[in-house]
Design a protein around this motif. Structure first.
Motif, short mmCIF file in Angstrom:
data_model
loop_
_atom_site.label_atom_id
_atom_site.label_comp_id
_atom_site.label_asym_id
_atom_site.label_seq_id
_atom_site.Cartn_x
_atom_site.Cartn_y
_atom_site.Cartn_z
N TYR A 82 0.81 -1.21 0.00
CA TYR A 82 0.00 0.00 0.00
C TYR A 82 0.85 1.27 0.00
N GLY A 83 2.16 1.14 0.04
CA GLY A 83 3.04 2.29 0.27
C GLY A 83 3.41 3.13 -0.93
N GLY A 84 3.02 2.75 -2.11
CA GLY A 84 3.40 3.52 -3.29
C GLY A 84 4.74 3.09 -3.86
N GLU A 85 5.02 3.59 -5.07
CA GLU A 85 6.23 3.15 -5.78
C GLU A 85 7.51 3.68 -5.14
N ALA A 86 7.52 4.94 -4.71
CA ALA A 86 8.74 5.51 -4.13
C ALA A 86 9.12 4.78 -2.83
N ALA A 87 8.16 4.53 -1.97
CA ALA A 87 8.43 3.81 -0.73
C ALA A 87 8.89 2.38 -1.03
N CYS A 88 8.28 1.77 -2.02
CA CYS A 88 8.67 0.40 -2.39
C CYS A 88 10.12 0.38 -2.85
N ARG A 89 10.50 1.31 -3.70
CA ARG A 89 11.88 1.35 -4.20
C ARG A 89 12.87 1.63 -3.06
N ALA A 90 12.53 2.59 -2.19
CA ALA A 90 13.42 2.93 -1.08
C ALA A 90 13.59 1.75 -0.13
N LEU A 91 12.50 1.09 0.22
CA LEU A 91 12.59 -0.05 1.14
C LEU A 91 13.28 -1.25 0.50
N MET A 92 13.07 -1.45 -0.78
CA MET A 92 13.78 -2.55 -1.46
C MET A 92 15.27 -2.25 -1.55
N PHE A 93 15.63 -0.95 -1.74
CA PHE A 93 17.05 -0.58 -1.72
C PHE A 93 17.64 -0.90 -0.35
N LEU A 94 16.97 -0.46 0.72
CA LEU A 94 17.47 -0.72 2.08
C LEU A 94 17.56 -2.22 2.37
N LYS A 95 16.55 -2.95 1.92
CA LYS A 95 16.54 -4.40 2.15
C LYS A 95 17.73 -5.07 1.47
N LEU A 96 17.96 -4.74 0.20
CA LEU A 96 19.09 -5.34 -0.52
C LEU A 96 20.42 -4.88 0.06
N ALA A 97 20.55 -3.59 0.35
CA ALA A 97 21.81 -3.07 0.90
C ALA A 97 22.12 -3.74 2.23
N ALA A 98 21.13 -3.94 3.07
CA ALA A 98 21.34 -4.59 4.36
C ALA A 98 21.81 -6.03 4.18
N MET A 99 21.17 -6.75 3.28
CA MET A 99 21.54 -8.15 3.08
C MET A 99 22.93 -8.27 2.45
N TYR A 100 23.24 -7.40 1.47
CA TYR A 100 24.59 -7.40 0.90
C TYR A 100 25.63 -7.06 1.96
N ALA A 101 25.36 -6.03 2.78
CA ALA A 101 26.32 -5.61 3.79
C ALA A 101 26.62 -6.74 4.77
#
Length: 148
Positions: A82-101
């Motif tokens: 329900y969060g919209g495209e910008a929130a989806c992209r930002a959270l997916m960036f954080l999710k991937l960055a956290a897992m890579y880190a």
């Protein structure tokens, strides 16, 4: 696109179990990784290289804890986004960055320990190398998560 007549996703019993397990993991991971970070930050003298590496690993794992776990639990509860495209992209960036880190910092620790075993007397420059590898790990995590 959904096929006509296909059932809409629901908050099933399996999803409820996933949310409960995720909440338990969130609590234990928050406490344990937070305790490691506190222990390293409370050190009165300059922490040894291994403690710095462990602090970075705890920070990366804490990032996974506070980003990935709540996001997955919320997604299981709401069943859709329900969060919209910008929130989806930002959270997916954080999710991937956290897992890579988390993965890259683990590799840095392995390389540092390998270096300590293979060249036990070659401590000169080891701290600088560790800092450079940690910087590269965090930087690569951000760069590789950017396509989101």
């Amino acid at each position: 696109s959904e096929e006509p007549g296909s059932p809409l996703p629901t908050f099933s019993a399996a999803a409820k179990v996933r949310v409960a397990v995720t909440c338990l993991l969130f609590l234990s991971s928050s406490c344990c990784n937070g305790a490691v970070l506190c222990a390293v930050l409370r050190a009165k003298r300059r922490p040894p290289r291994v403690r710095v590496l462990m602090a970075h690993l705890a920070a990366a794992d804490l990032l996974v804890t506070v980003v990935v776990m709540p996001l997955d639990a919320a997604w299981n509860v709401t069943v859709q986004w329900y969060g919209g495209e910008a929130a989806c992209r930002a959270l997916m960036f954080l999710k991937l960055a956290a897992m890579y880190a988390s993965a890259f910092v683990t590799v840095v620790i392995a390389l540092d320990r390998h270096d300590a075993i293979v060249c036990p007397l070659g401590a000169r420059g080891a701290a600088r190398r560790s800092r450079a590898m940690l910087g590269a790990a965090w930087g690569m995590s951000a760069v590789l998560a950017l396509p989101q």
